[in-house]
Design a protein around this motif. Structure first.
Motif, short mmCIF file in Angstrom:
data_model
loop_
_atom_site.label_atom_id
_atom_site.label_comp_id
_atom_site.label_asym_id
_atom_site.label_seq_id
_atom_site.Cartn_x
_atom_site.Cartn_y
_atom_site.Cartn_z
N ALA A 405 1.15 -1.10 -0.11
CA ALA A 405 0.00 -0.06 -0.08
C ALA A 405 0.89 1.33 0.05
N GLU A 406 0.50 2.21 -0.73
CA GLU A 406 1.31 3.44 -0.72
C GLU A 406 1.21 3.95 0.67
N LYS A 407 2.30 4.86 0.84
CA LYS A 407 2.42 5.25 2.20
C LYS A 407 1.14 6.41 2.51
N SER A 408 0.66 7.12 1.35
CA SER A 408 -0.26 7.95 1.68
C SER A 408 -1.60 7.27 1.99
N ALA A 409 -1.83 6.15 1.92
CA ALA A 409 -2.91 5.14 1.84
C ALA A 409 -3.16 4.96 3.47
N GLY A 410 -2.20 5.08 4.16
CA GLY A 410 -2.33 4.65 5.71
C GLY A 410 -1.48 5.75 6.75
N GLN A 411 -1.77 5.30 7.67
CA GLN A 411 -1.30 6.11 8.96
C GLN A 411 -0.80 5.16 9.92
N PRO A 412 0.52 4.74 9.95
CA PRO A 412 0.99 3.95 10.85
C PRO A 412 0.96 4.52 12.04
N LEU A 413 0.15 4.05 13.22
CA LEU A 413 0.22 4.75 14.56
C LEU A 413 1.32 4.85 15.17
N ALA A 414 2.44 4.09 15.04
CA ALA A 414 3.66 4.51 15.56
C ALA A 414 4.30 5.72 15.39
#
Ligand code: ZN
Length: 580
Positions: A405-414
């Motif tokens: 998945a594209e980085k922009s598609a998600g928000q890793p909580l960490a």
């Protein structure tokens, strides 16, 4: 016509050459002297800021922005005035919907990672302004409850970046009406400033007489009143750290102080009953927080807002919320939240805010049972559901293409600085960790956690603490929920098989499927004549898991997930078992 094209090629070339990298510089240090004149709604600022070039190229031009109701007066480097052009810059990052931008030509080029100190001066007024909200169609009367920042003789409260640029910022234009643009710009700014230092002395002079107003900025700041003749200089030494979760904010009002450490309680006249509600809620909240998170030590502050409909606001251990209503449940929860911050500082937003929201839910459980807590958590679900559905859709599309998945598609909580993630999603993650690890193990891990400064730097620090205490592998869970953003799980009952032993003991074999890309341990409840049984089962992403359960009666229905695991689809969670 040809002429026109040639001209345009030239102008696009020129604009590329002159493209201003507005986010090249991060402001690593602020040291400001703020003078307020509430009668005139005026603010005057003098001080120093340190610009660090975080871009990959040398920079000679810096764009410094303040609220459009403020004006640049001077900018100096090494004691010498530097050239700058001031221009309006449209951006919804400020309540006025615009910024005063100084395009500064620095005396020398600043190399990547290098810094330059600027002496700055600016002044102007900060009246109540709802422009950025009213221009997208929000009625003035409603906008005022959210956009309450102002300097005024009776009540002054000014929040920083994202509300009022009362100190310089360096950002691209943010647009309220354009999807998430405003929040993206603010999140990016917070991420860049997360380790910056901010000191400000906020002062105002007045003629003596009735009781002086009270200044609040960072809880625990030194406040002073200097008397000379009839006039008084009221000041507070404010300092903010961890600007990823704290927004530099100050307030001055005729507050009545009802403090009992660690709580600084500032209420407005007329809200006495609401203030008493907070005082009464302190001891039980302290007891609860100490039991889970250790003794709260650093001061917390709760400051009243005059308008009873004002949206509450939090910055670090300062909470601004109207005390007009006497709501003991809300007071308890608000205190628990701030006390967790006091007991457990952390530079990781998902730990700092996530644990505080998780504690609110646990406090609800203590008062009203597990379902009350899950209902409370449920209010958080909507905040991140839509963006997580987008993540799931993006992941779905990439199946078979070996594309992550594209980085922009998600928000890793960490690593996220997006509030809906580090508050709402994180609250759920801590709740699931508690369900999996158990209270004692999670308490032990929290007791060992040291989040100050650079302790929480190792990427797996939190995971290892909990795994050690719970004696259980949780790497799959941290992968799906903390280190990556894989969207949400989606559970349903795939099949059931009721059967009996030769001695007539009834069993049911249940297979659950998780259609989502994030795994979880999910509770499921089997209803039978005369009762119900709840069990838990781990179902990893895109897999099934099977278990068998002994039952005292014939099963009629299975309900997956009591609401403790956030799911993308809750419509497929009930499975009716038809009689054989
Ligand atoms: Zn908080």
């Amino acid at each position: 016509m040809k002429f026109f094209w040639v001209f345009c090629v030239l102008c696009s070339f020129a604009s590329a050459a002159w493209a201003l990298e507005r986010e090249a510089f991060t402001i690593a240090k602020y040291d400001l002297e703020i003078r307020l004149e509430p009668e005139q709604q005026r603010l005057g600022a003098r001080g120093k800021i340190m610009l660090r070039n975080d871009s990959a190229h040398p920079q000679k031009i810096a764009a410094l922005q303040i609220s459009s109701s403020l004006n640049w007066r001077s900018i100096r480097v090494d004691g010498k005035a530097v050239q700058f052009v001031s221009q309006p810059y449209t951006s919804d990052i400020d309540h006025t919907g615009a910024l005063s931008e100084a395009i500064v030509t620095l005396p020398v080029e600043i190399k990547p990672k290098d810094s330059v100190e600027l002496e700055i001066g600016y002044e102007g007024v900060i009246p109540l302004d709802t422009t950025r909200l009213t221009r997208v169609g929000i009625p003035e009367g409603i906008a005022k409850h959210t956009s309450w920042d102002q300097i005024s003789p009776s009540f002054t409260a000014v929040r920083g970046a994202g509300y009022v640029a009362w100190y310089p910022i360096t950002t691209e234009s943010a647009d309220f009406s354009e999807g998430n643009s405003l929040f993206e710009v603010v999140d990016r700014w917070k991420a860049r400033e997360a380790r910056s230092e901010f000191k400000a002395r906020v002062a105002m002079s007045r003629e003596g007489g009735e009781a002086p107003p009270v200044t609040i900025c960072s809880p625990g700041s030194d406040r002073a009143i200097q008397q000379s003749g009839r006039s008084q200089l009221i000041s507070a030494e404010c300092s903010w750290t961890r600007l990823g979760t704290a927004t530099p904010t100050f307030a001055i009002a005729g507050y009545v102080s009802g403090s009992k450490l660690p709580l600084i309680l500032l209420s407005l006249p007329g809200h006495e009953a609401g203030a008493v509600t907070y005082s009464n809620a302190l001891d039980p909240a302290m007891k609860f927080v100490s039991g889970w998170f250790g003794q709260p030590s650093a001061p917390i502050a709760i400051a009243d807002l005059a308008d009873p409909n004002s949206a509450p606001f939090e910055s670090g251990t300062l909470l601004m919320a109207s005390m007009a209503a006497e709501d003991s449940k809300l007071a308890g929860i608000n205190l628990v939240h701030e006390l967790v911050h006091s007991a457990l500082p952390s530079s990781r937003p998902w730990v700092y805010e996530g644990l505080a929201h998780f504690a609110e839910a646990m406090y609800r459980q203590e008062q009203g049972g597990r379902q009350a807590a899950l209902d409370f958590l449920g209010l958080h679900r909507a905040a991140f559901l839509d963006s997580e559905k987008e993540v799931s859709a993006a992941l779905q599309k990439n199946v078979g293409q070996k594309v992550v998945a594209e980085k922009s598609a998600g928000q890793p909580l960490a690593v996220t600085f997006d509030e809906t993630y580090y508050r709402s999603k994180a609250a759920y993650v801590w709740w699931m960790l508690r369900d999996m690890a158990g209270d004692d193990a999670l308490k032990e891990a929290i007791r060992k956690y040291r989040g100050e400064d650079d302790n929480d730097k190792a990427p797996k620090y939190v995971e290892l603490l909990i795994e050690a205490a719970a004696k259980r592998d949780l790497s799959w869970f941290f992968d799906d929920w903390v280190y990556q953003d894989r969207g949400l799980p989606d559970f349903h009952v795939q099949s059931v098989h009721p059967w009996k032993t030769e001695k007539g003991v009834q069993f049911i074999t249940v297979t659950l499927e998780n259609l989502g890309n994030a795994g979880a341990e999910v509770p499921f409840t089997i209803f039978f004549e005369g009762g119900e049984i709840t069990k838990r089962i781990e179902v990893r992403a895109k897999t099934t898991a099977t278990t068998r359960v002994e039952l005292p009666g014939t099963a009629s229905k299975i309900v997956v997930n009591d609401g403790s695991v956030p799911e993308s689809d809750l419509t497929n969670n009930v499975f009716k078992i038809s009689a054989p």
